[in-house]
Design a protein around this motif. Structure first.
Motif, PDB file in Angstrom:
ATOM      1  N   LYS A   1       0.825  -1.216   0.000  1.00 16.91           N
ATOM      2  CA  LYS A   1       0.000   0.000   0.000  1.00 16.91           C
ATOM      3  C   LYS A   1       0.862   1.271   0.000  1.00 16.91           C
ATOM      4  N   THR A   2       1.781   1.337   0.954  1.00 17.12           N
ATOM      5  CA  THR A   2       2.636   2.528   1.038  1.00 17.12           C
ATOM      6  C   THR A   2       3.507   2.656  -0.210  1.00 17.12           C
TER       7      THR A   2
ATOM      8  N   ILE B   1       1.557   4.294  -2.904  1.00 19.81           N
ATOM      9  CA  ILE B   1       1.485   5.743  -2.646  1.00 19.81           C
ATOM     10  C   ILE B   1       2.795   6.425  -3.036  1.00 19.81           C
TER      11      ILE B   1
ATOM     12  N   HIS C   1       0.816  14.763  -0.420  1.00 20.58           N
ATOM     13  CA  HIS C   1       1.106  13.503   0.278  1.00 20.58           C
ATOM     14  C   HIS C   1       1.084  13.740   1.777  1.00 20.58           C
TER      15      HIS C   1
ATOM     16  N   LEU D   1      -2.943  12.062  -1.080  1.00 25.18           N
ATOM     17  CA  LEU D   1      -2.592  10.691  -0.729  1.00 25.18           C
ATOM     18  C   LEU D   1      -2.474  10.633   0.786  1.00 25.18           C
TER      19      LEU D   1
ATOM     20  N   ASP E   1      -1.694   8.382   4.002  1.00 23.53           N
ATOM     21  CA  ASP E   1      -1.106   7.091   4.383  1.00 23.53           C
ATOM     22  C   ASP E   1      -1.317   6.826   5.873  1.00 23.53           C
TER      23      ASP E   1
END
Ligand code: ADP
Ligand code: ADP
Length: 232
Positions: free
Chosen positions: A42-43, A46, A87, A163, A165
């Protein structure tokens, strides 16, 4: 109208493959969840979008990323930020010795439109605690307040995509819920698109319109949140 399209992205950290062909898209104005177990990628997904693989010792080894129809692979993270991708990194990294307001200024550096002062006032309206503590060092804020600041900093760039996280990491459930409610209000006001990495799938499916589930560097499931909620 697609704001972000990821096509068959492959990536590795040294010899270790992390993504094995990830494709996803984010429609303009929508919120999309990226779910999956620890280590699923997932990260890394991103980071691939934000142009941040390199600083973590990783590389994109295949595939394409298009932002507003424009290929962004190979552009640096600052260029990608200036195109409108913000981000909010895991761990709400910020400059703990700088004040709240100074941290917001850092976010404004990626801005290409006028109106930073208006955006800052709006961030303070959205997160009143940040306005109250604008002269406090960021390091003195609580975890939830720091997360609000990290989101506020991203908003200062006037992005079309954010984004996010793991914003819930280490926060109490009520604080996390409160922040997702604030994000929902921000989406309503701005139509900012959001790509959301989240451990708490229930919460993510409540907030997001659709979701992708990653496993071992691949998308193994995707669908509308409503369908995924009914059929987990
Ligand atoms: P997730 O966000 O789903 O937990 P990550 O994208 O962080 O997954 O990790 C995907 C894979 O890449 C994992 O095997 C992880 O150990 C590895 N990885 C992530 N970051 C690094 C890094 N900086 N260096 C080496 N390997 C990494
Ligand atoms: P990690 O701790 O996961 O290795 P890095 O320290 O490499 O992460 O930084 C990840 C991202 O956060 C980069 O874009 C970097 O510029 C940014 N960053 C690092 N430190 C700070 C900070 N103190 N304040 C704001 N952004 C930061």
């Amino acid at each position: 109208d697609v704001v972000l399209a990821v096509h068959g992205v492959e990536s590795a950290y040294g010899n270790a493959t992390a993504l094995r062909g990830v494709s996803l898209s984010v429609a303009r104005g929508s919120a999309v969840a990226l779910l999956g177990a620890n280590g699923a990628g997932k990260t890394t997904t991103i980071r691939a979008v934000a142009g941040l693989l390199g600083i973590h010792g990783g590389a994109l080894t295949g595939g394409e990323v298009e932002f507003n129809g424009r290929p962004v692979v190979g552009l640096g993270s600052h260029s990608i930020a200036r195109l409108g991708v913000a981000h909010v990194p895991e761990g709400r990294l910020m400059f703990s010795g700088l004040t709240v307001e100074e941290n917001l200024e850092v976010g404004a550096a990626a801005r290409t439109t006028p109106g930073a002062d208006e955006t800052r006032s709006w961030v303070y309206e959205t997160f009143p605690i940040l306005g109250e503590r604008r002269r406090s060092a960021a390091g003195l804020l609580s975890g939830g307040e720091q997360q609000m600041l990290a989101i506020g900093r991203a908003l200062m760039a006037d992005p079309s995509l954010i984004l996010l996280d793991e914003i819930s990491l280490g926060l109490a459930p009520l604080v996390t819920r409160r922040i997702f409610e604030d994000l929902a209000a921000i989406r309503e006001q701005t139509s900012t698109s959001m790509l959301v990495v989240e451990q708490n799938a229930t919460l993510a499916l409540e907030f997001c319109d659709s979701a992708y589930i990653l496993e071992n560097g691949r998308v193994v499931h995707q669908g509308l949140s409503a369908a995924l909620r009914d059929d987990p």
